[in-house]
Design an enzyme around this catalytic site. Structure first.
Site, PDB file in Angstrom:
ATOM      1  N   SER A  61      -0.990  -3.034   0.469  1.00  0.00           N
ATOM      2  CA  SER A  61      -0.286  -4.311   0.290  1.00  0.00           C
ATOM      3  C   SER A  61      -0.854  -5.152  -0.861  1.00  0.00           C
ATOM      4  O   SER A  61      -0.917  -6.381  -0.757  1.00  0.00           O
ATOM      5  CB  SER A  61      -0.258  -5.104   1.599  1.00  0.00           C
ATOM      6  OG  SER A  61       0.460  -4.372   2.583  1.00  0.00           O
ATOM      7  N   ASN A  69       1.492   4.016  -7.273  1.00  0.00           N
ATOM      8  CA  ASN A  69       1.932   5.116  -6.414  1.00  0.00           C
ATOM      9  C   ASN A  69       3.386   4.856  -6.009  1.00  0.00           C
ATOM     10  O   ASN A  69       3.649   4.049  -5.125  1.00  0.00           O
ATOM     11  CB  ASN A  69       1.014   5.190  -5.179  1.00  0.00           C
ATOM     12  CG  ASN A  69       1.435   6.256  -4.195  1.00  0.00           C
ATOM     13  OD1 ASN A  69       2.316   7.074  -4.488  1.00  0.00           O
ATOM     14  ND2 ASN A  69       0.828   6.254  -3.024  1.00  0.00           N
ATOM     15  N   TRP A  70       4.297   5.563  -6.671  1.00  0.00           N
ATOM     16  CA  TRP A  70       5.726   5.321  -6.420  1.00  0.00           C
ATOM     17  C   TRP A  70       6.222   6.062  -5.171  1.00  0.00           C
ATOM     18  O   TRP A  70       7.392   5.930  -4.806  1.00  0.00           O
ATOM     19  CB  TRP A  70       6.555   5.716  -7.648  1.00  0.00           C
ATOM     20  CG  TRP A  70       6.312   4.824  -8.841  1.00  0.00           C
ATOM     21  CD1 TRP A  70       5.586   3.667  -8.863  1.00  0.00           C
ATOM     22  CD2 TRP A  70       6.796   5.018 -10.185  1.00  0.00           C
ATOM     23  NE1 TRP A  70       5.582   3.132 -10.132  1.00  0.00           N
ATOM     24  CE2 TRP A  70       6.323   3.932 -10.959  1.00  0.00           C
ATOM     25  CE3 TRP A  70       7.574   5.999 -10.804  1.00  0.00           C
ATOM     26  CZ2 TRP A  70       6.605   3.810 -12.326  1.00  0.00           C
ATOM     27  CZ3 TRP A  70       7.854   5.882 -12.164  1.00  0.00           C
ATOM     28  CH2 TRP A  70       7.372   4.795 -12.906  1.00  0.00           C
ATOM     29  N   LYS A  71       5.358   6.853  -4.587  1.00  0.00           N
ATOM     30  CA  LYS A  71       5.696   7.598  -3.357  1.00  0.00           C
ATOM     31  C   LYS A  71       7.012   8.368  -3.527  1.00  0.00           C
ATOM     32  O   LYS A  71       7.353   8.752  -4.649  1.00  0.00           O
ATOM     33  CB  LYS A  71       5.721   6.640  -2.159  1.00  0.00           C
ATOM     34  CG  LYS A  71       4.411   5.848  -2.063  1.00  0.00           C
ATOM     35  CD  LYS A  71       4.208   5.153  -0.753  1.00  0.00           C
ATOM     36  CE  LYS A  71       2.881   4.418  -0.784  1.00  0.00           C
ATOM     37  NZ  LYS A  71       2.555   3.773   0.464  1.00  0.00           N
ATOM     38  N   GLY A 111       1.719  -0.687   3.170  1.00  0.00           N
ATOM     39  CA  GLY A 111       3.149  -0.928   3.341  1.00  0.00           C
ATOM     40  C   GLY A 111       3.485  -1.947   4.417  1.00  0.00           C
ATOM     41  O   GLY A 111       4.640  -2.086   4.804  1.00  0.00           O
ATOM     42  N   GLY A 150       1.285   0.472  -4.105  1.00  0.00           N
ATOM     43  CA  GLY A 150       2.493   1.164  -3.674  1.00  0.00           C
ATOM     44  C   GLY A 150       3.720   0.320  -3.953  1.00  0.00           C
ATOM     45  O   GLY A 150       4.207   0.236  -5.084  1.00  0.00           O
ATOM     46  N   GLY A 151       4.220  -0.350  -2.914  1.00  0.00           N
ATOM     47  CA  GLY A 151       5.468  -1.112  -2.994  1.00  0.00           C
ATOM     48  C   GLY A 151       5.605  -1.988  -4.230  1.00  0.00           C
ATOM     49  O   GLY A 151       6.648  -1.972  -4.905  1.00  0.00           O
ATOM     50  N   GLU A 202      -0.653   8.902   4.289  1.00  0.00           N
ATOM     51  CA  GLU A 202       0.680   9.407   4.658  1.00  0.00           C
ATOM     52  C   GLU A 202       0.666  10.934   4.726  1.00  0.00           C
ATOM     53  O   GLU A 202       1.342  11.538   5.553  1.00  0.00           O
ATOM     54  CB  GLU A 202       1.729   8.882   3.661  1.00  0.00           C
ATOM     55  CG  GLU A 202       2.019   7.401   3.920  1.00  0.00           C
ATOM     56  CD  GLU A 202       2.427   6.601   2.702  1.00  0.00           C
ATOM     57  OE1 GLU A 202       2.778   7.183   1.661  1.00  0.00           O
ATOM     58  OE2 GLU A 202       2.382   5.353   2.796  1.00  0.00           O
ATOM     59  N   GLU A 211      -8.174   2.644   1.410  1.00  0.00           N
ATOM     60  CA  GLU A 211      -6.867   2.166   1.853  1.00  0.00           C
ATOM     61  C   GLU A 211      -6.837   2.111   3.378  1.00  0.00           C
ATOM     62  O   GLU A 211      -6.531   3.125   4.036  1.00  0.00           O
ATOM     63  CB  GLU A 211      -5.766   3.116   1.367  1.00  0.00           C
ATOM     64  CG  GLU A 211      -5.653   3.188  -0.135  1.00  0.00           C
ATOM     65  CD  GLU A 211      -4.240   3.611  -0.543  1.00  0.00           C
ATOM     66  OE1 GLU A 211      -3.605   2.867  -1.289  1.00  0.00           O
ATOM     67  OE2 GLU A 211      -3.779   4.673  -0.088  1.00  0.00           O
ATOM     68  N   HIS A 221      -4.126  10.944   0.723  1.00  0.00           N
ATOM     69  CA  HIS A 221      -3.424   9.717   1.117  1.00  0.00           C
ATOM     70  C   HIS A 221      -3.132   9.759   2.622  1.00  0.00           C
ATOM     71  O   HIS A 221      -2.805  10.812   3.171  1.00  0.00           O
ATOM     72  CB  HIS A 221      -2.121   9.583   0.323  1.00  0.00           C
ATOM     73  CG  HIS A 221      -1.522   8.216   0.444  1.00  0.00           C
ATOM     74  ND1 HIS A 221      -0.838   7.822   1.573  1.00  0.00           N
ATOM     75  CD2 HIS A 221      -1.543   7.144  -0.380  1.00  0.00           C
ATOM     76  CE1 HIS A 221      -0.455   6.567   1.420  1.00  0.00           C
ATOM     77  NE2 HIS A 221      -0.865   6.131   0.237  1.00  0.00           N
TER      78      HIS A 221
HETATM   79  P1  PGA Z   1       1.393  -0.373  -0.491  1.00  0.00           P
HETATM   80  O1  PGA Z   1       0.924   1.160  -0.607  1.00  0.00           O
HETATM   81  O2  PGA Z   1       0.877  -1.081  -1.741  1.00  0.00           O
HETATM   82  O3  PGA Z   1       2.878  -0.326  -0.431  1.00  0.00           O
HETATM   83  O4  PGA Z   1       0.763  -0.935   0.725  1.00  0.00           O
HETATM   84  C1  PGA Z   1      -0.337   1.514  -1.106  1.00  0.00           C
HETATM   85  C2  PGA Z   1      -0.529   3.016  -1.031  1.00  0.00           C
HETATM   86  O5  PGA Z   1      -0.082   3.632  -0.057  1.00  0.00           O
HETATM   87  O6  PGA Z   1      -1.107   3.638  -1.939  1.00  0.00           O
END
Ligand code: PGA
Length: 251
Positions: free
Chosen positions: A212, A9-11, A173, A233-234, A97, A167, A95
């Site tokens: 994470s 997930n590159w957001k 994050g 994500g990150g 977010e 999640e 998600h």
């Molecule tokens: P993260 O994000 O690996 O940066 O914690 C995961 C996600 O939001 O899908």
């Protein structure tokens, strides 16, 4: 055993050129045939750039959002058919977010999930409790309620297009991943809920962990019972760490 699914997930990161470059580096670093399913999920504006890099590989493309109508006066939205037309086989829905920053409700999420699977997309449905809900011991309740509402009206036939990502919001994050016993417990709540809703076919639904995930913790996480993959994500923005995560997961 289910084939593991690792989704990047590159957001809201990377312009087209950088997305293409990252996709190219990931393709170069992975050896075919892959031992797990790998999905790259860039921003909408980079879908085509990434698709051009991966369309002749085993990697699959996904989007970070979708709307529930096929077409019409919905300024700013993108339909399931448009995503499929852009090469997508997957979409992330629910998600945290989007729930927290964009105000997405359970009802919206339910509509999006239903229309996407009906249109032929595979869905990664994200659920998870906040830190306060974890502290207050309400995570079971939250997981069950998010699953029940997101999958309301869901047809037994459609579950083959469903993956669930657990999640915990406090782990996204933050660099603070959930502990293995917390992941084990939550995934257990999820599989029980899915079996209650869909019977034994629910065992085919992959349950991913997200929050994470890094090259240093993936080995422990991926080996927890009922963890069938990861939403990253990150760490997916760095090709070296993402490739390591994929390789470790496929073993
Ligand atoms: P993260 O994000 O690996 O940066 O914690 C995961 C996600 O939001 O899908």
């Amino acid at each position: 055993m289910k084939r593991k699914l690792i989704a990047a997930n590159w957001k809201m990161n990377l312009v087209k050129k950088d997305s293409a470059e990252l996709a190219r580096s990931i393709v170069r670093g992975l050896v075919s045939p892959l031992d797990c399913d790998v999905v790259l999920i860039p921003a909408m504006t980079s879908l085509d750039a990434v698709w051009q890099e991966i369309k002749e590989t085993e990697l699959e493309l996904g989007a970070q959002n979708v709307f529930w109508e096929d077409s019409g006066a919905y300024t700013g939205e993108v339909s399931p058919a448009m995503l499929i037309d852009s090469g997508c086989r997957w979409v992330i829905i629910g998600h945290s977010e989007r729930r927290q920053i964009l105000g997405e409700t359970d009802e919206y999420i339910n509509r999006k999930v239903l229309r996407s699977v009906q249109a032929g997309l595979n869905v990664i449905l994200c659920i998870g409790e906040t830190r306060d809900e974890r502290r207050g011991g309400q995570y079971t309740e939250v997981i069950n309620s998010q699953l029940n509402s997101a999958l309301s009206g869901f047809d037994q036939e459609l579950i083959k297009r469903l993956a669930v990502a657990y999640e915990p919001v406090w782990a996204i994050g933050t660099g603070e991943n959930a502990e293995p016993d917390q992941i084990y417990e939550s995934h257990n709540v999820i599989i029980k809920n899915l079996i209650a809703q869909f019977g034994k076919d629910a065992h085919n639904i992959r349950i991913l962990y997200g929050g994470s995930v890094k090259q240093d913790n993936i080995e422990v996480i991926i080996n927890i019972n009922n963890v069938d993959g990861a939403l990253v994500g990150g760490a997916s923005l760095d090709h070296i760490s993402f490739i390591k995560i994929v390789k470790i997961s496929g073993v």
